[in-house]
Design an enzyme around this catalytic site. Structure first.
Site, short mmCIF file in Angstrom:
data_model
loop_
_atom_site.label_atom_id
_atom_site.label_comp_id
_atom_site.label_asym_id
_atom_site.label_seq_id
_atom_site.Cartn_x
_atom_site.Cartn_y
_atom_site.Cartn_z
N CYS A 113 -13.27 10.11 -59.47
CA CYS A 113 -11.90 10.12 -58.94
C CYS A 113 -10.89 9.47 -59.89
O CYS A 113 -9.69 9.58 -59.69
CB CYS A 113 -11.86 9.45 -57.57
SG CYS A 113 -12.99 10.22 -56.41
N HIS A 253 -4.91 6.79 -55.95
CA HIS A 253 -5.90 7.81 -55.63
C HIS A 253 -5.99 7.93 -54.12
O HIS A 253 -6.15 6.93 -53.41
CB HIS A 253 -7.26 7.41 -56.22
CG HIS A 253 -8.38 8.23 -55.70
ND1 HIS A 253 -8.35 9.60 -55.69
CD2 HIS A 253 -9.57 7.88 -55.15
CE1 HIS A 253 -9.47 10.05 -55.15
NE2 HIS A 253 -10.23 9.03 -54.82
N ASN A 283 -9.57 13.77 -49.82
CA ASN A 283 -9.86 13.22 -51.14
C ASN A 283 -10.25 14.37 -52.07
O ASN A 283 -11.34 14.92 -51.93
CB ASN A 283 -10.99 12.18 -51.02
CG ASN A 283 -11.36 11.54 -52.34
OD1 ASN A 283 -10.94 12.00 -53.40
ND2 ASN A 283 -12.14 10.48 -52.29
N1 COA Z 1 -17.59 11.13 -37.00
C1 COA Z 1 -18.02 10.28 -36.08
N2 COA Z 1 -18.76 9.20 -36.35
C2 COA Z 1 -19.09 8.98 -37.63
C3 COA Z 1 -18.69 9.85 -38.65
C4 COA Z 1 -17.92 10.97 -38.30
N3 COA Z 1 -17.46 11.85 -39.21
N4 COA Z 1 -19.16 9.37 -39.82
C5 COA Z 1 -19.82 8.26 -39.57
N5 COA Z 1 -19.80 8.02 -38.23
C6 COA Z 1 -20.44 6.92 -37.50
C7 COA Z 1 -21.59 6.32 -38.25
O1 COA Z 1 -22.75 7.09 -38.06
C8 COA Z 1 -21.67 4.97 -37.61
O2 COA Z 1 -22.35 5.09 -36.40
P1 COA Z 1 -23.43 3.99 -35.94
O3 COA Z 1 -22.66 2.73 -35.82
O4 COA Z 1 -23.93 4.56 -34.66
O5 COA Z 1 -24.45 3.98 -37.05
C9 COA Z 1 -20.22 4.62 -37.32
O6 COA Z 1 -19.51 5.86 -37.34
C10 COA Z 1 -19.62 3.63 -38.28
O7 COA Z 1 -19.98 4.03 -39.59
P2 COA Z 1 -19.46 3.28 -40.84
O8 COA Z 1 -19.97 3.96 -42.06
O9 COA Z 1 -19.68 1.82 -40.73
O10 COA Z 1 -17.89 3.56 -40.69
P3 COA Z 1 -16.71 3.06 -41.56
O11 COA Z 1 -15.72 2.36 -40.73
O12 COA Z 1 -17.18 2.37 -42.80
O13 COA Z 1 -16.02 4.42 -41.99
C11 COA Z 1 -15.87 5.77 -43.96
C12 COA Z 1 -16.74 5.36 -42.77
C13 COA Z 1 -16.69 6.72 -44.81
C14 COA Z 1 -14.64 6.50 -43.42
C15 COA Z 1 -15.45 4.52 -44.74
O14 COA Z 1 -16.56 3.73 -45.04
C16 COA Z 1 -14.74 4.84 -46.02
O15 COA Z 1 -13.64 5.36 -45.99
N6 COA Z 1 -15.35 4.52 -47.18
C17 COA Z 1 -14.79 4.82 -48.46
C18 COA Z 1 -15.12 6.23 -48.78
C19 COA Z 1 -14.33 6.75 -49.94
O16 COA Z 1 -13.14 6.81 -49.90
N7 COA Z 1 -15.06 7.17 -50.98
C20 COA Z 1 -14.49 7.74 -52.14
C21 COA Z 1 -13.95 6.67 -53.03
S1 COA Z 1 -13.30 7.39 -54.46
#
Ligand code: COA
Length: 326
Positions: A113, A253, A283
């Protein structure tokens, strides 16, 4: 002083739009969850025979048209991408051929990215060194091709698109003021695509592990992203002896609204200073920053002398910033 000045911008996104409601039919998720956790409402997805080079070519042609520059005038063409058409040669070579940029050296930059800012730095340095007069810098991706559409943790986040800028060597105060590149490969497995390259070779056996998809530990990446985006923005400010108030537009980004808001808060940016379009494109990895830049530029929101800070973070990890005077 000779600087690389942005004299044209362009972008392109595929026609097909995938909404959160569409995703609700594909995996167990909801519009509310996606919107609250990511700020994303829809993303564009490439058509079956539409490749990264096609998106890149269209964005680049738009940028050339705005700049009033012919493809033959370009002497350096760089594409930031991790979803190139082939493992090699570079997608930049396909774009060079599509455009007829017959006098350009062409190469890809693989910095996930951060790819566009890394590519911008390479082209800006080449111009400042006197080795190029006009350059095309493109960020282009078809992330949809490396997404596991059964994995709700990742498939909701990404989209396809491309953005481009034309750079020209110009005497004066406007242009790329500084670029700052960083990397840390010690945790690469937090965000990566394991195969297929030369470490994991394609075989029926290997395919069972699904290494051809993007893998991410979202919450770990989240923390590093906010820390790195903040750190490199501060480095860029310091290098230019500027304060946060000097920034007219911060173009980060577009990974996720919560990452952007947390970074903006740490930097003490006012919301009017921060450009956000992640809601409409998701993204698009290396394409987010030039796509956003083209949007603001075409909306007529930039005026001569404005200070822009481009701030990127991605797999690798890589993080990078570019300070620009418009
Ligand atoms: N819909 C519903 N529930 C979802 C889901 C979706 N699309 N994706 C994950 N979940 C669930 C998980 O399974 C988890 O459930 P559990 O508690 O029963 O295990 C719960 O939601 C929380 O998951 P978690 O990963 O802790 O959520 P989060 O608050 O960290 O949000 C992201 C997940 C991916 C949105 C977040 O971590 C994020 O934005 N990370 C950065 C990603 C990014 O931008 N990457 C590129 C960088 S260049």
């Amino acid at each position: 002083m000779i600087r690389a000045r942005i004299i044209g911008t362009g972008s392109y996104v595929p026609e097909k739009v995938l909404t959160n409601a569409d995703l609700e039919k594909m995996v167990e998720t909801s519009d509310e969850w996606i919107t609250a956790r990511t700020g994303i409402r829809e993303r564009h997805i490439a058509a079956d025979k539409e490749y990264t080079s096609d998106l890149a070519t269209k964005a680049a042609q738009n940028a050339l048209d705005m700049a009033g520059v012919k493809a033959e005038e370009i002497d350096y063409l760089v594409v930031g991408t991790i979803t190139g058409d082939y493992p090699w040669p570079a997608t930049a070579c396909i774009v060079q051929s599509n455009l007829g940029a017959v006098n350009a050296g062409a190469v890809d930059v693989s910095a996930a990215c951060s790819g566009f800012v890394y590519a911008l730095a390479a082209a800006s340095d080449r111009i400042q060194a006197g080795h190029a007069k006009k350059a095309l810098v493109i960020g282009a991706e078809t992330l949809s091709r490396i997404i596991d559409w059964e994995d709700r943790n990742t498939c909701i986040l990404f989209g396809d698109g491309a953005g481009a800028v034309v750079l020209e060597a110009q005497e004066g105060e406007a242009g790329i003021l500084s670029t700052h590149l960083h990397a840390d490969g010690t945790q690469l497995e937090l965000l990566y695509q394991p195969g297929f390259a030369t470490r994991i070779l394609p075989s029926i056996e290997a395919l069972k592990e699904r290494p051809n998809f993007l893998y991410m530990q979202g919450n770990e990446v989240f923390k590093v992203a906010v820390r790195s985006l903040t750190e490199v923005a501060n480095i860029a400010l310091k290098a230019n002896q500027m304060k946060v108030e000097d920034i007219d537009l911060f173009i980060p980004h577009q990974a996720n609204i919560r990452i952007l808001e947390a970074t903006a808060k740490r930097l003490k940016l006012r919301s009017e200073q921060v450009y956000i379009n992640v809601d409409r494109f998701g993204n698009t990895s290396g394409a987010t920053i030039p796509l956003a830049l083209d949007e603001v530029n075409r909306a007529g929101k930039l005026k001569a002398g404005d200070i822009l800070l481009l701030d990127a973070f991605g797999g690798g990890f890589t993080w990078a910033a570019a300070m620009v005077r418009w």
